[in-house]
Design a protein around this motif. Structure first.
Motif, PDB file in Angstrom:
ATOM      1  N   SER A 101      33.338  41.246  75.929  1.00 38.44           N
ATOM      2  CA  SER A 101      33.704  40.760  77.262  1.00 38.44           C
ATOM      3  C   SER A 101      33.714  41.930  78.248  1.00 38.44           C
ATOM      4  N   GLU A 102      32.551  42.192  78.802  1.00 39.44           N
ATOM      5  CA  GLU A 102      32.443  43.244  79.809  1.00 39.44           C
ATOM      6  C   GLU A 102      32.998  42.767  81.143  1.00 39.44           C
ATOM      7  N   ASN A 103      32.841  41.467  81.416  1.00 36.73           N
ATOM      8  CA  ASN A 103      33.414  40.837  82.603  1.00 36.73           C
ATOM      9  C   ASN A 103      34.118  39.557  82.169  1.00 36.73           C
ATOM     10  N   THR A 104      35.429  39.613  82.116  1.00 36.96           N
ATOM     11  CA  THR A 104      36.202  38.461  81.663  1.00 36.96           C
ATOM     12  C   THR A 104      35.965  37.265  82.573  1.00 36.96           C
ATOM     13  N   PHE A 105      35.859  37.526  83.866  1.00 32.72           N
ATOM     14  CA  PHE A 105      35.580  36.482  84.851  1.00 32.72           C
ATOM     15  C   PHE A 105      34.386  36.903  85.709  1.00 32.72           C
TER      16      PHE A 105
ATOM     17  N   MET B 131      35.679  36.015  64.103  1.00 34.65           N
ATOM     18  CA  MET B 131      35.246  36.579  65.381  1.00 34.65           C
ATOM     19  C   MET B 131      36.174  37.719  65.773  1.00 34.65           C
ATOM     20  N   LEU B 132      35.575  38.736  66.357  1.00 32.05           N
ATOM     21  CA  LEU B 132      36.318  39.881  66.873  1.00 32.05           C
ATOM     22  C   LEU B 132      35.993  39.987  68.352  1.00 32.05           C
ATOM     23  N   PHE B 133      37.015  39.943  69.200  1.00 32.70           N
ATOM     24  CA  PHE B 133      36.820  39.956  70.646  1.00 32.70           C
ATOM     25  C   PHE B 133      37.061  41.358  71.196  1.00 32.70           C
ATOM     26  N   MET B 134      36.103  41.859  71.953  1.00 32.30           N
ATOM     27  CA  MET B 134      36.205  43.181  72.559  1.00 32.30           C
ATOM     28  C   MET B 134      36.334  43.034  74.084  1.00 32.30           C
ATOM     29  N   PHE B 135      37.396  43.605  74.644  1.00 33.45           N
ATOM     30  CA  PHE B 135      37.642  43.510  76.077  1.00 33.45           C
ATOM     31  C   PHE B 135      37.562  44.890  76.726  1.00 33.45           C
ATOM     32  N   GLN B 136      36.967  44.928  77.906  1.00 27.98           N
ATOM     33  CA  GLN B 136      36.862  46.183  78.639  1.00 27.98           C
ATOM     34  C   GLN B 136      38.049  46.338  79.588  1.00 27.98           C
ATOM     35  N   LEU B 137      38.609  47.551  79.615  1.00 26.13           N
ATOM     36  CA  LEU B 137      39.764  47.843  80.461  1.00 26.13           C
ATOM     37  C   LEU B 137      39.518  49.100  81.296  1.00 26.13           C
ATOM     38  N   SER B 138      38.290  49.281  81.720  1.00 25.69           N
ATOM     39  CA  SER B 138      37.916  50.492  82.450  1.00 25.69           C
ATOM     40  C   SER B 138      38.305  50.411  83.921  1.00 25.69           C
ATOM     41  N   ASP B 139      38.372  51.581  84.550  1.00 34.11           N
ATOM     42  CA  ASP B 139      38.498  51.619  85.998  1.00 34.11           C
ATOM     43  C   ASP B 139      37.195  51.140  86.625  1.00 34.11           C
ATOM     44  N   PHE B 140      37.291  50.532  87.802  1.00 33.48           N
ATOM     45  CA  PHE B 140      36.105  50.031  88.495  1.00 33.48           C
ATOM     46  C   PHE B 140      35.210  51.211  88.898  1.00 33.48           C
ATOM     47  N   SER B 141      33.914  51.088  88.602  1.00 29.70           N
ATOM     48  CA  SER B 141      32.955  52.129  88.975  1.00 29.70           C
ATOM     49  C   SER B 141      31.580  51.501  89.104  1.00 29.70           C
ATOM     50  N   ILE B 142      30.587  52.312  89.393  1.00 29.29           N
ATOM     51  CA  ILE B 142      29.219  51.808  89.507  1.00 29.29           C
ATOM     52  C   ILE B 142      28.720  51.284  88.166  1.00 29.29           C
TER      53      ILE B 142
ATOM     54  N   ASP C  24      30.999  50.191  85.526  1.00 29.40           N
ATOM     55  CA  ASP C  24      31.935  49.216  84.967  1.00 29.40           C
ATOM     56  C   ASP C  24      32.484  48.349  86.093  1.00 29.40           C
ATOM     57  N   ARG C  25      32.221  47.036  86.017  1.00 30.97           N
ATOM     58  CA  ARG C  25      32.508  46.149  87.151  1.00 30.97           C
ATOM     59  C   ARG C  25      33.568  45.100  86.843  1.00 30.97           C
ATOM     60  N   ASN C  26      34.310  45.265  85.774  1.00 33.64           N
ATOM     61  CA  ASN C  26      35.328  44.277  85.437  1.00 33.64           C
ATOM     62  C   ASN C  26      36.480  44.334  86.441  1.00 33.64           C
ATOM     63  N   ILE C  27      37.323  43.304  86.427  1.00 32.72           N
ATOM     64  CA  ILE C  27      38.492  43.321  87.305  1.00 32.72           C
ATOM     65  C   ILE C  27      39.524  44.294  86.736  1.00 32.72           C
ATOM     66  N   SER C  28      40.505  44.620  87.536  1.00 31.60           N
ATOM     67  CA  SER C  28      41.522  45.593  87.144  1.00 31.60           C
ATOM     68  C   SER C  28      42.261  45.156  85.884  1.00 31.60           C
ATOM     69  N   HIS C  29      42.585  46.147  85.048  1.00 31.34           N
ATOM     70  CA  HIS C  29      43.343  45.864  83.825  1.00 31.34           C
ATOM     71  C   HIS C  29      44.756  45.392  84.142  1.00 31.34           C
ATOM     72  N   ASN C  30      45.198  45.600  85.379  1.00 31.65           N
ATOM     73  CA  ASN C  30      46.544  45.182  85.767  1.00 31.65           C
ATOM     74  C   ASN C  30      46.605  43.712  86.209  1.00 31.65           C
TER      75      ASN C  30
ATOM     76  N   PHE D 237      29.600  49.390  74.282  1.00 33.94           N
ATOM     77  CA  PHE D 237      28.710  48.328  74.740  1.00 33.94           C
ATOM     78  C   PHE D 237      27.561  48.863  75.592  1.00 33.94           C
ATOM     79  N   LYS D 238      27.624  50.128  75.954  1.00 32.19           N
ATOM     80  CA  LYS D 238      26.499  50.733  76.680  1.00 32.19           C
ATOM     81  C   LYS D 238      25.412  51.158  75.693  1.00 32.19           C
ATOM     82  N   TYR D 239      25.757  51.167  74.405  1.00 35.50           N
ATOM     83  CA  TYR D 239      24.818  51.461  73.327  1.00 35.50           C
ATOM     84  C   TYR D 239      24.246  52.876  73.388  1.00 35.50           C
TER      85      TYR D 239
END
Length: 429
Positions: A175-179, A237-248, A250-256, A309-311
């Motif tokens: 899950s690179e982008n949860t939403f 199933m194993l679910f992987m979630f991204q919690l990175s800071d927003f950058s060029i 990594d575009r997920n929403i804030s971990h907060n 996930f960037k491989y």
């Protein structure tokens, strides 16, 4: 118990013999460098050296497991029964090739330490690998060799004890982008809305408005459907979630964001969750530590599983960072765009650091298929490759792992086809 004689017990020998004999075949082993002890042993025994010592099972060694560091190797792949082999040996050996040196070459990712041409993303591409060039990427050859070795060994020592294993399947949901629309903030949402208007994506415009008014779920929020699948069919199933800071990168929403955290907590009630590394976490241990702590604060337990996930695996540095932070399981070993077995195996294995010549505590869980390959080949070819690889893994009773993204099961993707592939992997009717 299998007694193994070698003139010198090196870290490489210990590593690869334990993986093949103990981890794959379930055969207890013991090493000795004392000829007297070896000759006196009246049970199953194997010598690994220049010449046979008597009536033992004998494999003539090549030099790879006695060396340190890495250097260019001349490798000639040849057929062996219904598979292939390399590091061929003369007839005096009970196997026609050095199974342990060949397995070490693949498991350690020896070829990725050597000079090679990277792809546009700076990654080691499948086309640079020996397995791709010699057309055995679709085969878990290390496991195939191990089973053949066991059967030949048993014909010599029928009382040798070993453990059978069973075929398993597992799926990683990255899950690179949860939403896709929810909780993106006013500016990002407004720009996205204008872009959809401009490109006449009226369906997305309507979806955005419904989600903002909380009339419908976000299209990428498919986690309830996947959890339902887990409950009904007992699939892993194993679910992987991204919690990175927003950058060029990594575009997920804030971990907060509370909805983001709520999804992770909800999924963790029914399945294992892990950390999907952001771009900078793959390069900087400080960023990796920060993202690890974020996940632990959400799930209230140590992070045990991660995936790049960037491989863009940089061996051994990235794996050493995981080890330093006491992360025990990595799920990045595979090619995102080409189905197959990057390290030649369908069995989890400990990572061997060639630079330090040491077996690390990090366990590598290889995957054979990523949904990134969808669209890069015909559907018929993809399904045929999946069927063939699943059959290969079944034959050796290994673990077949696949990688999908949560967005693969949204209405903006070909979700019916992706569910079809998921069910094919888990043999769901």
């Amino acid at each position: 118990m299998l007694l193994i004689y070698t003139q010198k017990v090196t870290p490489r020998i210990v590593y690869v013999f334990k993986h093949i004999c103990t981890h794959i075949l379930g055969i207890p082993i013991k090493f000795t460098s004392k000829i007297e002890e070896f000759i006196a042993h009246d049970g199953a025994k194997l010598s690994y050296g220049r010449q046979s010592l008597g009536n033992e099972f004998f494999i003539q060694k090549v030099d790879l497991l006695m060396e340190q560091g890495f250097s260019e190797l001349e490798i000639k792949v040849q057929p062996w029964e219904d598979t292939i082999c390399f590091f061929q040996l003369p007839e005096a050996s009970d196997l026609p090739f050095d199974i342990f040196a060949a397995s070490f070459y693949l498991l350690s990712r020896y070829e990725e330490y050597l000079p090679h041409v990277k792809d546009a993303e700076g990654r080691f591409p499948a086309a640079e690998s020996l397995a791709y060039q010699e057309s055995f990427l679709h085969k878990p050859v290390v496991d195939i060799w191990a089973i053949k070795f066991r059967d030949i060994l048993l014909s010599r020592f029928p009382n040798l004890e070993y453990k059978e294993r069973r075929f398993k399947t597992g799926t990683i949901i990255a899950s690179e982008n949860t939403f896709i629309f929810r909780n993106k903030g006013f500016l990002r949402s407004f720009i996205g809305l204008m872009s959809d208007f401009f490109h006449l994506n009226l369906g997305k415009v309507i979806d955005r408005l419904k989600i903002w008014m909380r009339l419908t779920k976000d299209p990428h929020d498919v986690f309830d459907d996947l959890i339902k699948l887990i409950k009904q069919h007992k699939v892993y199933m194993l679910f992987m979630f991204q919690l990175s800071d927003f950058s060029i990168h990594d575009r997920n929403i804030s971990h907060n964001r509370i909805p983001h955290r709520a999804v992770i907590k909800s999924v963790a009630d029914y399945a294992k969750v892990g950390l999907l590394l952001g771009f900078y976490a793959t390069e900087e241990i400080q960023t990796l530590r920060k993202e690890k702590l974020r996940m632990e604060e959400i799930i209230h337990s140590p992070v045990e599983n991660v995936m790049n996930f960037k491989y863009n695996l940089r061996l051994p540095d990235q794996y050493n960072n995981l080890t330093e932070l006491e992360i025990n399981n990595d799920h990045s070993m595979g090619y995102p765009d080409v189905p197959g077995f990057r390290s030649g195996t369908c069995t989890p294995y400990l990572f061997y650091d060639i630079n330090m010549e040491v077996t690390t505590p990090l366990k590598v869980h290889p995957y054979a298929f990523s949904s990134n390959a969808i669209g890069k080949m015909s559907k018929n070819k993809l399904e045929e490759d999946l069927h063939r690889m699943l059959a290969e893994v079944k034959d050796v009773k290994g673990m077949f792992r696949a990688v999908f993204e949560n967005q693969d099961f949204s209405r903006y993707s070909d979700k019916d086809y992706n569910y079809k592939l998921l069910k094919q992997i888990h043999e769901i009717e």
